[in-house]
Every structure is written in C-alpha cells, then in structure tokens.
Design a protein around this motif. Structure first.
Motif, PDB file in Angstrom:
ATOM      1  N   ILE A 212     -14.221  26.974  27.073  1.00 38.53           N
ATOM      2  CA  ILE A 212     -14.846  26.070  28.050  1.00 38.53           C
ATOM      3  C   ILE A 212     -16.164  26.656  28.559  1.00 38.53           C
ATOM      4  O   ILE A 212     -17.168  25.942  28.681  1.00 38.53           O
ATOM      5  CB  ILE A 212     -13.874  25.806  29.221  1.00 38.53           C
ATOM      6  N   ASN A 213     -16.186  27.947  28.843  1.00 36.76           N
ATOM      7  CA  ASN A 213     -17.394  28.573  29.387  1.00 36.76           C
ATOM      8  C   ASN A 213     -18.518  28.682  28.365  1.00 36.76           C
ATOM      9  O   ASN A 213     -19.671  28.910  28.731  1.00 36.76           O
ATOM     10  CB  ASN A 213     -17.056  29.968  29.933  1.00 36.76           C
ATOM     11  N   SER A 214     -18.182  28.535  27.085  1.00 38.59           N
ATOM     12  CA  SER A 214     -19.220  28.650  26.051  1.00 38.59           C
ATOM     13  C   SER A 214     -19.833  27.307  25.680  1.00 38.59           C
ATOM     14  O   SER A 214     -20.707  27.255  24.823  1.00 38.59           O
ATOM     15  CB  SER A 214     -18.620  29.304  24.798  1.00 38.59           C
ATOM     16  N   ARG A 215     -19.396  26.240  26.305  1.00 37.16           N
ATOM     17  CA  ARG A 215     -19.888  24.906  25.952  1.00 37.16           C
ATOM     18  C   ARG A 215     -20.649  24.282  27.110  1.00 37.16           C
ATOM     19  O   ARG A 215     -20.551  24.715  28.258  1.00 37.16           O
ATOM     20  CB  ARG A 215     -18.738  24.000  25.546  1.00 37.16           C
ATOM     21  N   LYS A 216     -21.414  23.250  26.796  1.00 35.64           N
ATOM     22  CA  LYS A 216     -22.161  22.534  27.815  1.00 35.64           C
ATOM     23  C   LYS A 216     -21.248  21.561  28.557  1.00 35.64           C
ATOM     24  O   LYS A 216     -20.191  21.172  28.067  1.00 35.64           O
ATOM     25  CB  LYS A 216     -23.316  21.757  27.177  1.00 35.64           C
ATOM     26  N   SER A 217     -21.711  21.128  29.717  1.00 32.76           N
ATOM     27  CA  SER A 217     -20.975  20.120  30.475  1.00 32.76           C
ATOM     28  C   SER A 217     -21.136  18.759  29.810  1.00 32.76           C
ATOM     29  O   SER A 217     -22.032  18.555  28.967  1.00 32.76           O
ATOM     30  CB  SER A 217     -21.488  20.046  31.915  1.00 32.76           C
ATOM     31  N   ILE A 218     -20.292  17.816  30.176  1.00 32.17           N
ATOM     32  CA  ILE A 218     -20.359  16.465  29.597  1.00 32.17           C
ATOM     33  C   ILE A 218     -21.690  15.794  29.920  1.00 32.17           C
ATOM     34  O   ILE A 218     -22.323  15.209  29.014  1.00 32.17           O
ATOM     35  CB  ILE A 218     -19.161  15.626  30.075  1.00 32.17           C
TER      36      ILE A 218
END
Length: 782
Positions: free
Chosen positions: A259-265
């Motif tokens: 989760i921390n390695s991805r962008k927000s929606i």
C-alpha cells in the motif's frame, strides 16, 4: 481514507435515483471515510467540521445537547443536479458507534418517509420505494460479523418491513481494525451473508471511479425494477490504521508494504485524465491549491463559528422542541364513543369465519361487559385506546412477535378467517362520521423472530413520524435484552446526544408468576439506570424516558393516549401485564376513561377509611399490589395499613407521592415491597427519592427477595415459597405498631382532660412532617 472513489459511487447513486423520480435519500454512513463524504459530497460546513475536530461542539454554544464523536457526525443536506428539477433531500442518519446498528433504523425511517410522501401527494398508485432511496454504507468486517446485518436482511422483504430495497455499499478494506480478512469471516467475500436473502451482489474495484459509477447505475436500476436490496462490494484499501495515529504495519506488514509503495486513488485517476488529455497538470494543481486555501480559511473561521441548530424534521415543528417544558392534557374520551369502539373491535367482517373459541372466550365476553356496563379488562382498554386514536386521525403501528393474537392470547387485534386464512383487522373498518374525517390505520405487524433489528426499525418509524403511535411488544419482557444496543445508544440517549426525539412505546411483559428466570423480568432496574431523573429532585431536569408499571386497564388506556396527545415525544417503557390480563380485581370501569380523566403517576389506597389510623405505609409498584391488597383485606389489623402504588417510576412523581404520604400523619413505618430481588426491580432507584420526602427520623425498610444473580428461581415451589414469605413479612409486626397508636390515643385523651389543646396529629409524630412541606414546592411537574 484511501477509498476516495466512494464519493463518486454515492453521488452517482443519488443522481440515478433522481432520474426515477426519487426525491429523498436516507443515508446511513460508516465511520470509515465519513468526514470526507460529509465535506465533499454532502456539503457539511467545513468551519463547523474543523471546529469539531478541534474539540468543539457540532451544536450551537447554548445548545443543551452533548454531541457525539466526530466519526458519528450527521447533518441533512440538499443536493442539486443540473438535469433534476428539484433538489434532492439527503437525510443522514444519526447513529451510535455500535457497528451497523443504524441499518434497521434506516429501513424503518425510509419506509415511513416514503409512505408519508405518497399520502401527502395523494399518490393512488404508490409502490413502496417510489419516493425514497435508502443507502447504507458498511465496513467489510462489520457487514460479515454483525448479527444485526443478518437480522435486517432477513426482514427486508417482509410485507410490513420492506422499504422498496436498500442499496448497501461495503467499503472493503480487507482488514478489520487489525484483524486480517481470513480471521473475520469463513466466507470468501465479505458480502456473502447477503446471499441467504437472495440479494444480488456487485463486486467492483475501488481503484476505478468510472466502474463504481457503472456499478451505481446497475444497482439503482435493479432496485427500481424489483424493489429489493442490492449490495455493492467495493474492493479497496486503507492507507493508515484504524485511525490516523495507528501503525498498521504492526499487524499487516506485507499488505502495508504494498500500500505504501503505490499512489492514492485520486492521484492515479489524475494521471489517467492528464494522459488522456482531459485534464492538464496546471488545472489539477490549481484545483488542489483552491481546495487547500478553502480549508485554511475554514480553519481560521472555525475559531469563531457557532453552528446552526439542525432543522427539525417535517412534522416535528408542530410539537415542542426538546428544551421546552412539556404540557399535559386530559386523555379521557366520550364513553358512548368508547362503547361503540369496543363493539367494533370484536366485530368480524361478513365473510370472516371466526374460530369458535375466540367467539366464545373473547368476542362474546367483551360484548357482554360493554352491554352490561361491567368493568373492563386490559385487552379491551387497549383496543379502546387504539380505536379512539384512529378516530382522531392518528396511525398506530403495533409490532413484535405474535402481537396480532398476543403472547397470552388476550388481544386478537386481527382475526384470521378459518376458511381462507385471510386476516381481518376490525378496528380498520370503523366508519368515519363524515367524508372529511381522516381515519387512522392500525398496522398489526407479526414480526420475524428477532428483537434487535425490529426494535431498531420501530425506532426509525417513531423518529420519522411523531404522529404514528409506534409500539414494540416483547413476547416476554426479558427478551428485550437482545436489543440492548438500541435502548442504550438510541432510545434513551438519542435526544441528549443529537436532539433527536422519539415517541417509541415498548411493552415489556413483566411479573414473577412461575415463568422462570428468562420469562419473568423486563429488567426494570436497567431502564431506570438509563433515566436522567435527579436523585435529589431539586433540579428541573427534562426527562429523557418514561418508565411505568401500571396496575389498571384505565391507567394503561391513558398512557397510550397520552403518548400522542402530548406536545412533545419521549420514549415510554411499560412493564406490561401478564397475570393481570385476566385478574378479576385488575379491571376498570368505562367511567375511568371518560372525559376529564387522565393517567395518575401515583395511586393511593382506595380502601383506606381513616388516614389517621394508618401506622404502616407500603409503597409498591406493579402487580404485587393485588396480592398485598388481598392479604390486607384478610388481616384483622389491615385498616392500619395503606398500600400506595407508584405507577410511574421515572420521572419520579415526587409531588404526587409526597401528597399521598403526608396524608398518613400517624404512620411510623414505611416499607418498599417488591417481588424482584433486592439488586433488581425499582428499589435501588426509588429508595433514595422516597427517603428524601419521609418525615424526620423515619426510614424506608425493604421487604422482598434478597440479592440474586438470576432474575428468579426456576423451581416453582421455591418461587412460591419466596412469594409467601415476602408477602407475609410485609404484614409482620403490625400488632406492635397498633399498640403504639393506642398509647398515642391514651396520651391524647389525657391532654384533653387537662384542658391542653389536642393536635390532629398525635404527639409522638407531630414534629415529623413539619420540615417537609417545602418539598412539594421544589417538585417537578410531568
């Protein structure tokens, strides 16, 4: 939040519903994402929101309401859409923190709102759900784990509970607090519980806002076509822990590494729009900057803002506001009208074949009593209350398990044809006096076998419509405990927290008559603990609930009518009768329900001839009175005993009780008698209030069962022996008290012989009431 796309889903749901002619939305929100939804979609004032986050109140500074947690905030909204002629009213539910407890409340509120709108529009072709769309937002773990969800889904398609279908939205974070999905349910999907109710489920990826909009369109189309519930399961994630301060990687390290390695929606969708040429980076930055500036301005304003009191719902404006002191009026009715209603209440339709036992033991006895002017039983008094309210235009909704017949086969408000099984409700076939007269309707609801969701539903009905007498009757009073969340979080405290009044009536059959530990007690002590009645009685507190234990049919009649004839609404909890239903001495004459009569919070002893000869005053509440009255009548010294009944336990009737007790100016022994154990019943609540009004140096003795962990014994012989012991103990020592009275009499004669002025009150007690007269002046009216 990390599921920002849920705003798109909800917005599309409301827009699509408006295309079908829906004018109102009843929305129940979850904790997760609530503030973002309120602020960005439902236009909750940002300065008020930030004031709350800073520790302030969501109510005006002068408001008496205590408010709620920030994750439970609610304020109705009006949304406008370019292609919709009128604004859409969004009624956001006030809900307690207990997960998903608001689900059945939204069902009851939306059904009632929809039916009221149809009636106001005189819509003759109305189908439930035409005007109102209920939307309920859930968390994944709560939807799978909370029993109230299954209860609510189970009754969603029942005739008297359907609201035309609720759209359920699951914000599926794939974790419950710190518990992984594999430990929160045994099914593959969080939504699988809905399958037992044949509810369709739409699974959608929360990363794609456009897919959420398509899911919303599909859900609304299905709901409008079939008028059934539908579930949208939004698979998404939670950026932070259960709250902003939690560290989720303590318990889900692998998940949160991804989760921390991805962008927000929003960031991913922004990139998509820029890549497609529909948005420029400069425009996106400008919008973001404007949003942050508006938040900074709102934060500055939050230090000086004073929120506006929420508008009172439609219909409630005709009643007193929560902070206004209540007024009362007589609740009696013309006896000729009551007699006619009584006859009509047992008159079957021409095509209805009545069971011969109902004809013999219910219909004929009632008609005979009415014809002869004999005293009436509880079921008849109840029918007269219902019928008189219907004539006056009020609706009555009676709900619970087996309420049509009545748990004790006493009511028979509905007659079932023995040939066709067609249900006939006699009171719905009374004739109006004129074409202009609007007759109310009695809705008899034999509910499914659950308590929590049904009580929540009826609470929703009562909150929405103050002019419908909404009643829930427990099969036995003990069974209310399955709905304890509704009592604690809504019924007793909703007005204090949110300013949300309700007039729900709860009939809880109560009494120790051999039913065992789970069929004897409605737990009076628990309801009294929920009361805000002040112990010292010297503050004019507005009561939050009314708890009563009536002992006559006439008292019950007046209680039911009082509930809707008042200029305000408060929940009413009634310790309802069981053995008193058919007790020959527990009857009332029609004259006790005539014009000018009303409910009496305290009933004095009707058999007392000379108050000055009374040495012992027994204070009692409920059916035990009749056992004590019988023993008093049989006791040769019974004339020296007065049995006073407290019919309304909270708000405690200080003025009325003081007036009665002070009549017995020679009494030296005051006793509270109850059949419940000492750690149960009303004793702990009533004792300090009664002691404060007794004469100087007088005490209040307790007579009853000793402390007990269970409600009562399940051994019939033991329970009977305990009953004999406590009723016998109530009359122990009378001879000594009467001897004191004789001594006082001799002393008085002696004073007369020596030309001393004799006091009406004997010398030994003349000083005892002197300092208590002022008490009545400080007592509250209710």
């Amino acid at each position: 939040m990390s599921c920002e796309s849920i705003v798109v889903l909800l917005d599309q749901l409301i827009f699509e519903a408006a295309q079908y002619g829906v004018t109102d939305i009843v929305a129940g929100l979850s904790h997760r994402g609530r503030l973002g939804i309120l602020s960005s979609l439902f236009e909750y004032p940002q300065d008020e929101l930030l004031r709350k986050l800073r520790g302030g109140s969501e109510f005006p500074d002068e408001s008496p309401h205590t408010g709620d947690m920030v994750v439970d905030l609610a304020k109705s909204a009006m949304l406008n859409y370019p292609s919709v002629d009128s604004p859409i009213n969004v009624d956001i539910l006030c809900n307690a923190c207990h997960l998903d407890s608001g689900m059945p409340i939204g069902m009851g509120k939306s059904r009632t709102k929809d039916m009221n709108i149809a009636q106001a529009k005189n819509n003759q072709n109305h189908t439930i759900g035409d005007h109102v769309l209920p939307v309920s937002v859930h968390g994944d773990s709560s939807f799978a784990g909370q029993g109230i969800v299954a209860e609510s889904l189970g009754m969603s398609g029942l005739t008297h509970f359907t609201n035309g279908g609720t759209v359920h939205v699951i914000i599926n974070n794939q974790v419950g607090y710190t518990t992984p999905a594999s430990h929160t349910r045994t099914t593959r999907y969080a939504s699988d519980i809905a399958k037992f109710a044949d509810v369709p489920i739409i699974h959608v990826n929360g990363d794609h806002p456009e897919e959420l909009a398509r899911a919303a369109r599909t859900a609304v189309a299905y709901r409008q076509k079939f008028r059934k519930d539908v579930v949208i399961d939004v698979w998404t994630f939670r950026k932070r822990g259960h709250n902003e301060l939690d560290e989720p990687s303590f318990t889900q390290p692998a998940m949160y590494k991804r989760i921390n390695s991805r962008k927000s929606i929003p960031a991913m969708y922004e990139d998509k729009l820029i890549e497609s040429g529909e948005l420029t980076r400069e425009k996106a930055d400008k919008v973001r900057k404007q949003w942050l500036e508006s938040l900074n301005i709102a934060f500055a304003d939050s230090f000086n803002c004073n929120p506006v009191d929420p508008m009172r719902p439609s219909g409630w404006s005709k009643l007193g506001a929560p902070h206004e002191y209540p007024t009362e009026e007589a609740t009696g009715v013309d006896t000729t009208m009551l007699n006619n209603i009584g006859v009509k209440s047992v008159t079957p339709g021409k095509s209805v074949t009545v069971h011969p036992r109902i004809e013999r033991f219910h219909i004929k006895p009632r008609l005979k009593k009415l014809q002869e002017g004999a005293e009436l039983d509880w079921a008849t008094a109840e029918a007269l209350a219902f019928g008189s309210l219907l004539v006056e235009g009020y609706n009555v909704r009676l709900s619970g398990q087996d309420v049509g017949r009545g748990t004790f086969s006493q009511r028979h408000a509905m007659l079932v044809c023995q040939e066709t099984e067609k249900v006939y409700v006699p009171l719905n076939h009374m004739d109006a006096d004129s074409k202009e007269q609007r007759m109310g309707k009695l809705e008899v609801v034999n509910s499914n076998l659950c308590e929590g969701a049904v009580v929540g539903f009826e609470y929703g009905v009562s909150v929405e419509d103050p002019f419908t007498l909404a009643i829930w009757e427990a099969q036995f009073g003990d069974f209310y405990n399955n709905s304890q969340t509704m009592f604690d979080g809504y019924i007793a405290s909703g007005e204090t927290k949110w300013g949300q009044q309700n007039g729900l009536v709860l009939l809880l059959p109560h009494g120790f008559d051999g039913g065992g530990p789970d069929h004897s007690s409605c737990r009076l002590e628990r309801h009294l603990l929920l009361s805000n009645d002040p112990v010292d009685g010297h503050t004019n507190a507005m009561p939050n609930i009314y708890v009563t234990y009536p002992t006559t049919p006439a008292q019950f009649f007046h209680l039911l009518r009082r509930q809707v004839k008042r200029n305000f609404r408060k929940p009413l909890i009634v310790a309802a009768p069981k053995t008193m239903l058919r007790l020959a001495s527990a009857t009332s004459a029609l004259s006790e329900m005539s014009p000018g009569t009303c409910f009496k919070p305290v009933l004095d002893d009707p058999t007392t001839r000379d108050p000055h000869s009374v040495k012992r005053v027994m204070v009692v509440s409920g059916k035990l009175y009749y056992d004590l009255a019988k023993l008093k009548n049989e006791n040769p010294l019974g004339e020296h005993v007065a049995i006073v009944r407290v019919e309304e336990l909270t708000p405690f009737p200080r003025r009325e009780l003081f007036h009665v007790l002070s009549r017995y100016d020679n009494a030296t022994d005051f006793v509270w008698v109850q059949e419940e154990p000492r750690n149960a019943g009303a004793y702990a609540f009533a004792a300090p209030r009664i002691k404060s009004m007794l004469p100087q140096h007088a005490t209040l003795r307790y007579v009853g069962r000793s402390e007990h962990a269970a409600t009562c014994s399940g051994i019939e012989t033991q329970q009977a022996a305990e009953h004999i012991q406590l009723t016998t103990e109530a009359f122990d020592g009378l001879r000594g008290l009467v001897a004191d009275l004789v001594i006082d009499g001799i002393a008085t004669q002696h004073e007369k012989q020596h030309d001393k002025p004799a006091s009406v009150i004997s010398a030994s007690v003349s000083h005892r009431w002197a300092s208590r007269a002022v008490y009545a002046a400080h007592s509250s009216d209710h």
